[in-house]
Design a protein around this motif. Sequence first.
Motif, PDB file in Angstrom:
ATOM      1  N   GLN A   1       0.828  -1.198   0.000  1.00  0.00           N
ATOM      2  CA  GLN A   1       0.000   0.000   0.000  1.00  0.00           C
ATOM      3  C   GLN A   1       0.869   1.256   0.000  1.00  0.00           C
ATOM      4  O   GLN A   1       1.969   1.260   0.570  1.00  0.00           O
ATOM      5  N   PRO A   2       0.379   2.349  -0.599  1.00  0.00           N
ATOM      6  CA  PRO A   2       1.178   3.586  -0.620  1.00  0.00           C
ATOM      7  C   PRO A   2       1.424   4.167   0.763  1.00  0.00           C
ATOM      8  O   PRO A   2       2.351   4.954   0.940  1.00  0.00           O
ATOM      9  N   SER A   3       0.637   3.765   1.742  1.00  0.00           N
ATOM     10  CA  SER A   3       0.830   4.237   3.114  1.00  0.00           C
ATOM     11  C   SER A   3       1.877   3.418   3.877  1.00  0.00           C
ATOM     12  O   SER A   3       2.243   3.767   5.005  1.00  0.00           O
ATOM     13  N   ASP A   4       2.384   2.334   3.272  1.00  0.00           N
ATOM     14  CA  ASP A   4       3.340   1.473   3.965  1.00  0.00           C
ATOM     15  C   ASP A   4       4.640   2.214   4.262  1.00  0.00           C
ATOM     16  O   ASP A   4       5.236   2.849   3.372  1.00  0.00           O
ATOM     17  N   SER A   5       5.095   2.106   5.499  1.00  0.00           N
ATOM     18  CA  SER A   5       6.407   2.624   5.876  1.00  0.00           C
ATOM     19  C   SER A   5       7.482   1.661   5.392  1.00  0.00           C
ATOM     20  O   SER A   5       7.188   0.541   4.942  1.00  0.00           O
ATOM     21  N   LEU A   6       8.739   2.068   5.496  1.00  0.00           N
ATOM     22  CA  LEU A   6       9.826   1.160   5.142  1.00  0.00           C
ATOM     23  C   LEU A   6       9.817  -0.079   6.024  1.00  0.00           C
ATOM     24  O   LEU A   6      10.097  -1.184   5.556  1.00  0.00           O
ATOM     25  N   GLU A   7       9.465   0.104   7.299  1.00  0.00           N
ATOM     26  CA  GLU A   7       9.338  -1.048   8.199  1.00  0.00           C
ATOM     27  C   GLU A   7       8.224  -1.981   7.746  1.00  0.00           C
ATOM     28  O   GLU A   7       8.374  -3.206   7.787  1.00  0.00           O
ATOM     29  N   ASP A   8       7.101  -1.414   7.302  1.00  0.00           N
ATOM     30  CA  ASP A   8       6.007  -2.231   6.778  1.00  0.00           C
ATOM     31  C   ASP A   8       6.466  -3.038   5.566  1.00  0.00           C
ATOM     32  O   ASP A   8       6.138  -4.228   5.432  1.00  0.00           O
ATOM     33  N   LEU A   9       7.223  -2.384   4.684  1.00  0.00           N
ATOM     34  CA  LEU A   9       7.679  -3.064   3.473  1.00  0.00           C
ATOM     35  C   LEU A   9       8.648  -4.194   3.800  1.00  0.00           C
ATOM     36  O   LEU A   9       8.637  -5.232   3.138  1.00  0.00           O
ATOM     37  N   MET A  10       9.472  -4.010   4.820  1.00  0.00           N
ATOM     38  CA  MET A  10      10.338  -5.108   5.257  1.00  0.00           C
ATOM     39  C   MET A  10       9.505  -6.297   5.716  1.00  0.00           C
ATOM     40  O   MET A  10       9.808  -7.450   5.396  1.00  0.00           O
ATOM     41  N   ARG A  11       8.456  -6.024   6.455  1.00  0.00           N
ATOM     42  CA  ARG A  11       7.621  -7.087   7.009  1.00  0.00           C
ATOM     43  C   ARG A  11       6.799  -7.782   5.926  1.00  0.00           C
ATOM     44  O   ARG A  11       6.503  -8.983   6.029  1.00  0.00           O
ATOM     45  N   LYS A  12       6.454  -7.070   4.881  1.00  0.00           N
ATOM     46  CA  LYS A  12       5.539  -7.588   3.861  1.00  0.00           C
ATOM     47  C   LYS A  12       6.229  -8.216   2.656  1.00  0.00           C
ATOM     48  O   LYS A  12       5.550  -8.582   1.688  1.00  0.00           O
ATOM     49  N   THR A  13       7.568  -8.325   2.688  1.00  0.00           N
ATOM     50  CA  THR A  13       8.279  -8.789   1.495  1.00  0.00           C
ATOM     51  C   THR A  13       9.291  -9.875   1.820  1.00  0.00           C
ATOM     52  O   THR A  13       9.700 -10.054   2.959  1.00  0.00           O
ATOM     53  N   THR A  14       9.712 -10.565   0.757  1.00  0.00           N
ATOM     54  CA  THR A  14      10.942 -11.336   0.775  1.00  0.00           C
ATOM     55  C   THR A  14      11.979 -10.571  -0.035  1.00  0.00           C
ATOM     56  O   THR A  14      11.638  -9.715  -0.860  1.00  0.00           O
ATOM     57  N   VAL A  15      13.251 -10.911   0.186  1.00  0.00           N
ATOM     58  CA  VAL A  15      14.333 -10.253  -0.538  1.00  0.00           C
ATOM     59  C   VAL A  15      15.269 -11.319  -1.096  1.00  0.00           C
ATOM     60  O   VAL A  15      15.441 -12.389  -0.499  1.00  0.00           O
ATOM     61  N   ALA A  16      15.856 -11.020  -2.249  1.00  0.00           N
ATOM     62  CA  ALA A  16      16.806 -11.931  -2.876  1.00  0.00           C
ATOM     63  C   ALA A  16      17.824 -11.116  -3.650  1.00  0.00           C
ATOM     64  O   ALA A  16      17.519 -10.012  -4.138  1.00  0.00           O
ATOM     65  N   GLY A  17      19.024 -11.654  -3.798  1.00  0.00           N
ATOM     66  CA  GLY A  17      19.959 -11.071  -4.742  1.00  0.00           C
ATOM     67  C   GLY A  17      19.467 -11.317  -6.158  1.00  0.00           C
ATOM     68  O   GLY A  17      18.750 -12.284  -6.424  1.00  0.00           O
ATOM     69  N   ALA A  18      19.855 -10.438  -7.079  1.00  0.00           N
ATOM     70  CA  ALA A  18      19.368 -10.583  -8.453  1.00  0.00           C
ATOM     71  C   ALA A  18      20.408 -10.098  -9.456  1.00  0.00           C
ATOM     72  O   ALA A  18      21.215  -9.210  -9.166  1.00  0.00           O
ATOM     73  N   LEU A  19      20.369 -10.701 -10.610  1.00  0.00           N
ATOM     74  CA  LEU A  19      21.136 -10.274 -11.771  1.00  0.00           C
ATOM     75  C   LEU A  19      20.111  -9.932 -12.848  1.00  0.00           C
ATOM     76  O   LEU A  19      19.376 -10.799 -13.302  1.00  0.00           O
ATOM     77  N   GLU A  20      20.037  -8.666 -13.194  1.00  0.00           N
ATOM     78  CA  GLU A  20      19.065  -8.251 -14.212  1.00  0.00           C
ATOM     79  C   GLU A  20      19.744  -8.124 -15.565  1.00  0.00           C
ATOM     80  O   GLU A  20      20.908  -7.714 -15.652  1.00  0.00           O
ATOM     81  N   VAL A  21      19.014  -8.477 -16.600  1.00  0.00           N
ATOM     82  CA  VAL A  21      19.485  -8.320 -17.979  1.00  0.00           C
ATOM     83  C   VAL A  21      18.555  -7.325 -18.675  1.00  0.00           C
ATOM     84  O   VAL A  21      17.574  -7.712 -19.310  1.00  0.00           O
ATOM     85  N   PRO A  22      18.824  -6.024 -18.533  1.00  0.00           N
ATOM     86  CA  PRO A  22      18.005  -5.056 -19.257  1.00  0.00           C
ATOM     87  C   PRO A  22      18.249  -5.174 -20.757  1.00  0.00           C
ATOM     88  O   PRO A  22      19.354  -5.499 -21.201  1.00  0.00           O
TER      89      PRO A  22
END
Length: 263
Positions: A116-137
């Motif tokens: 949600q646009p009201s989510d704080s950075l702390e909220d986003l940490m709680r609501k997500t998973t994280v992974a390393g990534a290699l992007e190919v633009p």
Amino acid sequence: MTVLNEQQAKFAQALFDASTSGRPLREADWNGTVTDDDTAYAVQNRVMELKGVPVGGYKVSLTSKKTQQMFDANSPLYGQQVDSHFLPSPATVKLADQMEPLVEVELAFRAKEDLQPSDSLEDLMRKTTVAGALEVPDSRFADWFPDLSKYNVMADCAVGGLVVYGEEHPTDQLFKNIDELAMVNAQLYLGDRKLDEGVSKEVLDNPLNSLQWLVKKLASQGKVFRQGQLVSSGTFVLPPKLVQGHWLVRFDHDLGSVELTVQ
């Protein structure tokens, strides 16, 4: 809601056709077709409609002052991506199936619930998973980097190509606090040769800022970052060209490695 004129609709069709044929466009043929952000995103939306599949996630581009200056921009921009372009590591692709691809080092976040646009950075940490990534633009335009206009980058789904992502971890379990997410170091290798290294603070000072920007930008357009969607949040390094060989990114903070073999 922005309505495309006839030439802009033709532009969207041309971008879609280039993505299926592998024949790149010449920017000179489309100069002046799109001259503002809203129209550029409307063209991008039309390209996604033509693809006929749901949005699997996003990529955020221009997340450093350096890349913003290169494309004469003062803010990030995003591109919608189809689910099949997100590949778990290790992945193998053929160079011949790409157009003019580059390589970027990023963090990827997946929503465990709608964001949600009201989510704080702390909220986003709680609501997500994280992974390393290699992007190919990659772009549907010839000779696109670094000279493609900002509006054409936006129309071309932020030059979206592929995203290879590593093992996913609950963000708030892997990182003790917000500041730690700005301290992720990564090293990019081609074979045994280290090409570059970077740190996550290059991404808007913290990749969570990139995610928050995206969630708010989508909300301003009546869109929602949905549960299950993934985003590649911005590059740590200036991108080299993708070539054949074995690509490897090593991350610290227990994010592990991401591998891509290019045949």
